[in-house]
Design a protein around this motif. Structure first.
Motif, PDB file in Angstrom:
ATOM      1  N   ALA A  44      76.468   4.379   3.060  1.00  0.00           N
ATOM      2  CA  ALA A  44      77.913   4.570   3.716  1.00  0.00           C
ATOM      3  C   ALA A  44      79.317   5.549   2.524  1.00  0.00           C
ATOM      4  O   ALA A  44      79.456   5.945   2.270  1.00  0.00           O
ATOM      5  CB  ALA A  44      78.901   3.850   4.652  1.00  0.00           C
ATOM      6  N   GLU A  45      78.194   4.478   1.191  1.00  0.00           N
ATOM      7  CA  GLU A  45      79.065   4.413  -0.268  1.00  0.00           C
ATOM      8  C   GLU A  45      79.380   5.418  -0.160  1.00  0.00           C
ATOM      9  O   GLU A  45      80.211   6.448  -1.636  1.00  0.00           O
ATOM     10  CB  GLU A  45      78.638   3.188  -1.247  1.00  0.00           C
ATOM     11  CG  GLU A  45      78.880   2.338  -0.611  1.00  0.00           C
ATOM     12  CD  GLU A  45      80.593   2.022  -0.937  1.00  0.00           C
ATOM     13  OE1 GLU A  45      81.320   2.427  -1.385  1.00  0.00           O
ATOM     14  OE2 GLU A  45      80.856   0.368  -0.899  1.00  0.00           O
ATOM     15  N   LEU A  60      74.211  -0.878   9.556  1.00  0.00           N
ATOM     16  CA  LEU A  60      75.669  -1.511   9.013  1.00  0.00           C
ATOM     17  C   LEU A  60      75.628  -3.412   8.837  1.00  0.00           C
ATOM     18  O   LEU A  60      76.499  -4.068   8.444  1.00  0.00           O
ATOM     19  CB  LEU A  60      76.940  -1.245   8.907  1.00  0.00           C
ATOM     20  CG  LEU A  60      76.431   1.124   8.749  1.00  0.00           C
ATOM     21  CD1 LEU A  60      77.588   1.198   9.424  1.00  0.00           C
ATOM     22  CD2 LEU A  60      76.717   0.953   7.315  1.00  0.00           C
ATOM     23  N   THR A  61      75.221  -3.937   9.474  1.00  0.00           N
ATOM     24  CA  THR A  61      75.223  -5.544   9.876  1.00  0.00           C
ATOM     25  C   THR A  61      73.985  -6.458   9.662  1.00  0.00           C
ATOM     26  O   THR A  61      73.499  -5.947  10.188  1.00  0.00           O
ATOM     27  CB  THR A  61      75.738  -5.968  11.399  1.00  0.00           C
ATOM     28  OG1 THR A  61      75.132  -5.472  11.436  1.00  0.00           O
ATOM     29  CG2 THR A  61      76.822  -5.241  11.440  1.00  0.00           C
ATOM     30  N   PRO A  62      74.435  -7.112   8.195  1.00  0.00           N
ATOM     31  CA  PRO A  62      75.644  -6.880   7.265  1.00  0.00           C
ATOM     32  C   PRO A  62      75.128  -5.648   6.034  1.00  0.00           C
ATOM     33  O   PRO A  62      73.881  -4.839   6.473  1.00  0.00           O
ATOM     34  CB  PRO A  62      75.182  -7.984   6.531  1.00  0.00           C
ATOM     35  CG  PRO A  62      74.089  -8.649   6.798  1.00  0.00           C
ATOM     36  CD  PRO A  62      73.241  -8.014   8.204  1.00  0.00           C
ATOM     37  N   PRO A  63      76.237  -5.886   5.763  1.00  0.00           N
ATOM     38  CA  PRO A  63      77.491  -6.461   5.578  1.00  0.00           C
ATOM     39  C   PRO A  63      78.962  -6.540   6.189  1.00  0.00           C
ATOM     40  O   PRO A  63      79.609  -7.357   5.624  1.00  0.00           O
ATOM     41  CB  PRO A  63      77.997  -6.308   3.717  1.00  0.00           C
ATOM     42  CG  PRO A  63      77.392  -4.669   3.747  1.00  0.00           C
ATOM     43  CD  PRO A  63      76.550  -4.004   4.615  1.00  0.00           C
ATOM     44  N   PHE A  64      78.383  -5.292   7.022  1.00  0.00           N
ATOM     45  CA  PHE A  64      80.037  -5.139   7.587  1.00  0.00           C
ATOM     46  C   PHE A  64      79.366  -5.350   9.363  1.00  0.00           C
ATOM     47  O   PHE A  64      78.509  -6.553   9.390  1.00  0.00           O
ATOM     48  CB  PHE A  64      80.396  -4.226   7.888  1.00  0.00           C
ATOM     49  CG  PHE A  64      80.628  -3.175   6.802  1.00  0.00           C
ATOM     50  CD1 PHE A  64      81.897  -2.952   6.073  1.00  0.00           C
ATOM     51  CD2 PHE A  64      79.103  -2.222   5.952  1.00  0.00           C
ATOM     52  CE1 PHE A  64      82.028  -2.733   5.025  1.00  0.00           C
ATOM     53  CE2 PHE A  64      79.769  -1.636   5.285  1.00  0.00           C
ATOM     54  CZ  PHE A  64      80.826  -1.623   4.658  1.00  0.00           C
ATOM     55  N   THR A  65      81.048  -6.217   9.834  1.00  0.00           N
ATOM     56  CA  THR A  65      80.960  -6.895  11.203  1.00  0.00           C
ATOM     57  C   THR A  65      80.222  -5.858  12.315  1.00  0.00           C
ATOM     58  O   THR A  65      80.548  -4.971  11.901  1.00  0.00           O
ATOM     59  CB  THR A  65      81.913  -7.379  11.614  1.00  0.00           C
ATOM     60  OG1 THR A  65      82.974  -6.782  12.014  1.00  0.00           O
ATOM     61  CG2 THR A  65      82.431  -8.586  10.478  1.00  0.00           C
ATOM     62  N   PRO A  66      79.938  -7.024  13.279  1.00  0.00           N
ATOM     63  CA  PRO A  66      79.393  -5.210  14.686  1.00  0.00           C
ATOM     64  C   PRO A  66      80.996  -4.268  15.056  1.00  0.00           C
ATOM     65  O   PRO A  66      80.747  -3.517  15.025  1.00  0.00           O
ATOM     66  CB  PRO A  66      79.381  -6.289  15.589  1.00  0.00           C
ATOM     67  CG  PRO A  66      78.244  -7.562  15.145  1.00  0.00           C
ATOM     68  CD  PRO A  66      79.079  -7.658  13.928  1.00  0.00           C
ATOM     69  N   ARG A  80      89.143   0.660   3.523  1.00  0.00           N
ATOM     70  CA  ARG A  80      89.849  -0.223   4.068  1.00  0.00           C
ATOM     71  C   ARG A  80      89.620  -1.653   4.245  1.00  0.00           C
ATOM     72  O   ARG A  80      89.607  -2.780   3.836  1.00  0.00           O
ATOM     73  CB  ARG A  80      90.623   0.330   5.308  1.00  0.00           C
ATOM     74  CG  ARG A  80      91.174  -0.927   5.994  1.00  0.00           C
ATOM     75  CD  ARG A  80      91.971  -0.438   7.497  1.00  0.00           C
ATOM     76  NE  ARG A  80      90.638   0.672   8.378  1.00  0.00           N
ATOM     77  CZ  ARG A  80      90.769  -0.450   9.060  1.00  0.00           C
ATOM     78  NH1 ARG A  80      90.021  -1.795   9.419  1.00  0.00           N
ATOM     79  NH2 ARG A  80      88.857   0.108  10.142  1.00  0.00           N
ATOM     80  N   LEU A  81      87.926  -1.468   4.748  1.00  0.00           N
ATOM     81  CA  LEU A  81      87.099  -2.497   4.517  1.00  0.00           C
ATOM     82  C   LEU A  81      86.286  -2.763   3.870  1.00  0.00           C
ATOM     83  O   LEU A  81      86.025  -4.286   3.646  1.00  0.00           O
ATOM     84  CB  LEU A  81      85.685  -1.698   6.153  1.00  0.00           C
ATOM     85  CG  LEU A  81      86.118  -1.002   7.494  1.00  0.00           C
ATOM     86  CD1 LEU A  81      84.661  -0.925   7.796  1.00  0.00           C
ATOM     87  CD2 LEU A  81      86.750  -2.678   8.503  1.00  0.00           C
ATOM     88  N   ARG A  82      86.307  -2.059   2.873  1.00  0.00           N
ATOM     89  CA  ARG A  82      86.280  -1.959   1.428  1.00  0.00           C
ATOM     90  C   ARG A  82      87.108  -3.509   0.548  1.00  0.00           C
ATOM     91  O   ARG A  82      87.049  -3.981   0.058  1.00  0.00           O
ATOM     92  CB  ARG A  82      85.606  -1.012   0.588  1.00  0.00           C
ATOM     93  CG  ARG A  82      84.816  -1.528  -1.002  1.00  0.00           C
ATOM     94  CD  ARG A  82      84.716  -0.399  -1.828  1.00  0.00           C
ATOM     95  NE  ARG A  82      84.145   0.862  -1.514  1.00  0.00           N
ATOM     96  CZ  ARG A  82      84.621   2.049  -1.045  1.00  0.00           C
ATOM     97  NH1 ARG A  82      86.036   1.667  -1.543  1.00  0.00           N
ATOM     98  NH2 ARG A  82      84.145   3.115  -0.394  1.00  0.00           N
ATOM     99  N   ASP A  83      88.204  -3.258   1.147  1.00  0.00           N
ATOM    100  CA  ASP A  83      89.572  -4.558   0.524  1.00  0.00           C
ATOM    101  C   ASP A  83      89.857  -5.152   0.840  1.00  0.00           C
ATOM    102  O   ASP A  83      90.155  -5.397   2.365  1.00  0.00           O
ATOM    103  CB  ASP A  83      90.606  -3.609   0.148  1.00  0.00           C
ATOM    104  CG  ASP A  83      91.543  -4.046  -0.727  1.00  0.00           C
ATOM    105  OD1 ASP A  83      92.565  -5.238  -0.703  1.00  0.00           O
ATOM    106  OD2 ASP A  83      92.894  -3.145  -0.614  1.00  0.00           O
TER     107      ASP A  83
END
Length: 257
Positions: A226-227, A57-63, A244-247
């Motif tokens: 995940a989406e 999931l990293t990226p786009p998310f951080t660890p 929350r992480l998408r906003d």
């Protein structure tokens, strides 16, 4: 690498990492409550620690964000298991239990090196401490429901099937249930490959087992998956975490807290 094995609520069974010994003879829970299925569900999982889980999931998310999503997925999975009317619920954990662990679960350590070994010994360790059919799932399908888990356990209890199996959309599998556990049914099957699910299914068939198939589910490994899973699980912890992480605004606010 060999992990300690635990039975009960964080009780050490054998510090040497050998299969857990049978618990002292006592009336099992399912004999006291007829409505329970005489089976057990095992969740095999990693502690949701940044950098150790959901690395794709990293990226786009951080660890850290990936670990938050892993924790939400694990929490939803454990909630589904908690809502399943089985005799025993087990968490086979690589790591340390956290606040995300609800009550009513026995915790055992994972044993083995590869995922095939960890799955095989989680099944075997659960079975040796309570001689009932075992259904095993991972922490990557937060959309799982108590109804799906009961559908996996019931034919094993009724002895109308020897194994229950759920393929994952990415070529893996999300569920394996066995009426009688034999580690040889899993050991040596290549894991985390595009054809892991079909190869595990072929191993069960080669052993002559009667197999009941469960619906195919999507494992959460990538941001796109995940989406998709969040979209079909409104109201879940996982969907709330994704929102929350998408906003961007909420992410900015969280950075200053």
């Amino acid at each position: 690498m060999t992990a300690d094995v635990y039975t009960g609520k964080h009780r050490r069974a054998d510090a040497r990492g050998v299969p857990a010994r049978a618990l002292p003879a006592q009336a099992p829970a399912w004999s006291k409550a007829g409505r329970l299925l005489a089976a057990q569900v095992v969740v095999i999982a990693k502690e949701p620690y940044p950098g150790r889980v959901k690395t794709r999931l990293t990226p786009p998310f951080t660890p850290v964000e990936a670990a938050e999503l892993a924790a939400a997925s694990l929490s939803d999975t454990l909630a589904a298991v908690a809502g399943t009317t089985v005799a025993r619920r087990v968490l086979a954990l690589d790591g340390t239990p956290g606040r995300w662990l609800p009550g009513g679960f026995d915790v055992i350590g994972q044993r083995g090196n590869g995922l095939d070994e960890r799955i095989a010994w989680a099944l075997a360790d659960a079975r040796v401490t309570l001689p009932l059919p075992v259904v095993l799932i991972g922490m990557d399908t937060p959309q799982v429901t108590p109804e799906l888990l009961a559908a996996a356990a019931r034919p094993l209890v009724d002895k109308t099937t020897d194994a229950t199996f759920g393929l994952a959309e990415d070529g893996g599998f999300w569920l394996l249930g066995l009426r009688e556990v034999d580690p040889r049914l899993i050991l040596g099957v290549p894991m985390s490959q595009p054809d892991t699910g079909p190869r595990q299914l072929a191993r069960l068939r080669q052993a002559g087992l009667r197999i009941t198939m469960l619906p195919e589910l999507t494992d959460v490994d990538t941001a796109r998956e995940a989406e998709r899973v969040a979209a079909v699980t409104p109201g879940s912890r996982f969907a709330a975490c994704m929102a929350r992480l998408r906003d961007p605004a909420e992410r900015a606010i969280a950075a200053f807290q």
